[in-house]
Design an enzyme around this catalytic site. Structure first.
Site, PDB file in Angstrom:
ATOM      1  N   ARG A   1       0.818  -1.183  -0.278  1.00 51.07           N
ATOM      2  CA  ARG A   1       0.207  -0.230  -0.134  1.00 51.07           C
ATOM      3  C   ARG A   1       1.132   1.545  -0.478  1.00 51.07           C
ATOM      4  NH1 ARG A   1      -2.359  -3.846  -1.143  1.00 51.07           N
ATOM      5  NH2 ARG A   1      -4.306  -4.325  -0.378  1.00 51.07           N
TER       6      ARG A   1
ATOM      7  N   SER B   1     -10.999  -1.056   3.047  1.00 52.22           N
ATOM      8  CA  SER B   1     -11.173  -1.407   4.163  1.00 52.22           C
ATOM      9  C   SER B   1     -10.276   0.089   4.593  1.00 52.22           C
ATOM     10  CB  SER B   1      -9.384  -2.352   4.253  1.00 52.22           C
ATOM     11  OG  SER B   1      -9.658  -3.467   3.439  1.00 52.22           O
TER      12      SER B   1
ATOM     13  N   GLU C   1      -5.511   2.553   6.536  1.00 54.67           N
ATOM     14  CA  GLU C   1      -5.146   2.337   4.830  1.00 54.67           C
ATOM     15  C   GLU C   1      -5.686   3.958   4.210  1.00 54.67           C
ATOM     16  OE1 GLU C   1      -5.258  -1.227   3.267  1.00 54.67           O
ATOM     17  OE2 GLU C   1      -6.297  -0.638   1.580  1.00 54.67           O
TER      18      GLU C   1
END
Ligand SMILES: Cc1cc2nc3c(=O)[nH]c(=O)nc-3n(C[C@H](O)[C@H](O)[C@H](O)COP(=O)(O)OP(=O)(O)OC[C@H]3O[C@@H](n4cnc5c(N)ncnc54)[C@H](O)[C@@H]3O)c2cc1C
Length: 294
Positions: free
Chosen positions: A171, A219, A289
């Site tokens: 990420r 998420s 995130e």
């Protein structure tokens, strides 16, 4: 912040300028107050005019599927690429895509041309720019695996950056303070149809495990090494907890849903609760995130 003269130049270049535009319209959480200026840029010439005339106080928005905007809105310029930046082309085993194209459209083009490598993108909403910025994917397969080069603008400076010079990780892409305008993917030719099966398996799994019919931003937290955040939150007894119109999804512990009329503050209350309880119970520090815009 944008003078009449600048607004005239931008409009002449084909940009669309909206004042006090509600950001809730442009993100999957459906939350967020107005941006001072919301500017849509249709092509590179217009982007050039933007950089030449506008101070650097802006943020770039893709499809808004990984952001949380504040209730008070954004005190600055929100920039969105459109038009030419949505174009996708194929040359042998490479796909070149404007950063405003949907990642799902690039995946479709890949499938049509028997090109494999992007299966991890199946079912992930958002643009190519957003995907590369956040190195989107599953836990262990990321889009960066098939990125060959990325074209970016850092103000007036345009650069084509090859993968070796990028800093991809889970990420993370290493891109900051720039506008991603184009991404070149390097894929593999494969006519065995295995790709389609993997894509459909990934989509089926999402339909079963994610609350796709209620506004959310995917998420909330990254998965800590060796753990699933969804499970940690479930084991902490937090599924279903509410704050105003926001709720920790009953279906997936790492999702917060806007059940109707949720404010950014409600989401932040739940984010803090999740962090606090997971730290207390498992001594694990969760890292968001979703991009929280201030
Ligand atoms: C139901 C659902 C499921 C999801 N599943 C996944 C998943 O499995 N895996 C996963 O990784 N993510 C997932 N996400 C999160 C999200 O879809 C991805 O992160 C997506 O790649 C974000 O793209 P976007 O265009 O919406 O980016 P945005 O949300 O608009 O922006 C995200 C960040 O990227 C930056 N950015 C966007 N475009 C550019 C650009 N052109 N240049 C520079 N910076 C840019 C923005 O400034 C911002 O910081 C999911 C989201 C939802 C709603």
């Amino acid at each position: 912040m944008i003078s009449k003269d600048t607004a005239y130049k931008l409009t002449l270049a084909g940009c669309k300028i909206l004042r006090r535009e509600p950001l809730s319209k442009y993100c999957s959480f459906r939350i967020g107050g107005p941006a001072d200026f919301f500017i849509e840029i249709p092509n590179e010439q217009a982007l050039f005019v933007f950089f030449k005339n506008v101070p650097a106080n802006y943020i770039v928005l893709g499809s808004g599927t990984n952001v949380l905007f504040p209730d008070k809105g954004y005190n600055g310029i929100v920039l969105r690429l459109t038009g030419d930046f949505k174009k996708i082309s194929v040359l042998e085993d490479e796909i070149s895509s404007g950063s405003a194209a949907l990642l799902s459209n690039v995946l479709q083009v890949a499938l049509k041309n028997d090109l494999i490598g992007l299966e991890c993108a199946a079912g992930i909403p958002g643009t190519v720019g957003g995907a590369v910025y956040g190195n989107t994917g599953s836990r262990d397969k990321w889009v960066s695996a098939v990125v060959k080069s990325v074209e970016v603008y850092e103000n007036l400076k345009k650069e084509l950056i090859n993968k070796e010079k990028m800093d991809f990780n889970y990420r993370k892409s290493g891109f900051t303070d720039c506008v991603i305008t184009r991404v070149n993917f390097s894929l593999k030719k494969d006519t065995k149809n295995g790709s389609l099966k993997e894509v459909s398996k990934n989509i089926q799994k999402r339909l079963k495990t994610q609350p796709l019919n209620i506004p959310n931003a995917g998420s909330i937290f990254k998965n800590p090494d060796g753990f699933s955040t969804g499970k940690l939150i479930e084991e902490a007894g937090l599924k279903g907890k509410r704050a105003g119109g926001a709720q920790i999804s009953q279906m997936h512990g790492n999702f917060i849903v806007n059940t109707g009329g949720a404010f950014s503050e409600d989401i932040l209350t739940l984010i803090n609760l999740m962090k606090e309880k997971v730290k207390e119970k498992f001594n694990i520090t969760l890292e968001t995130e979703v991009k929280i815009i201030e």
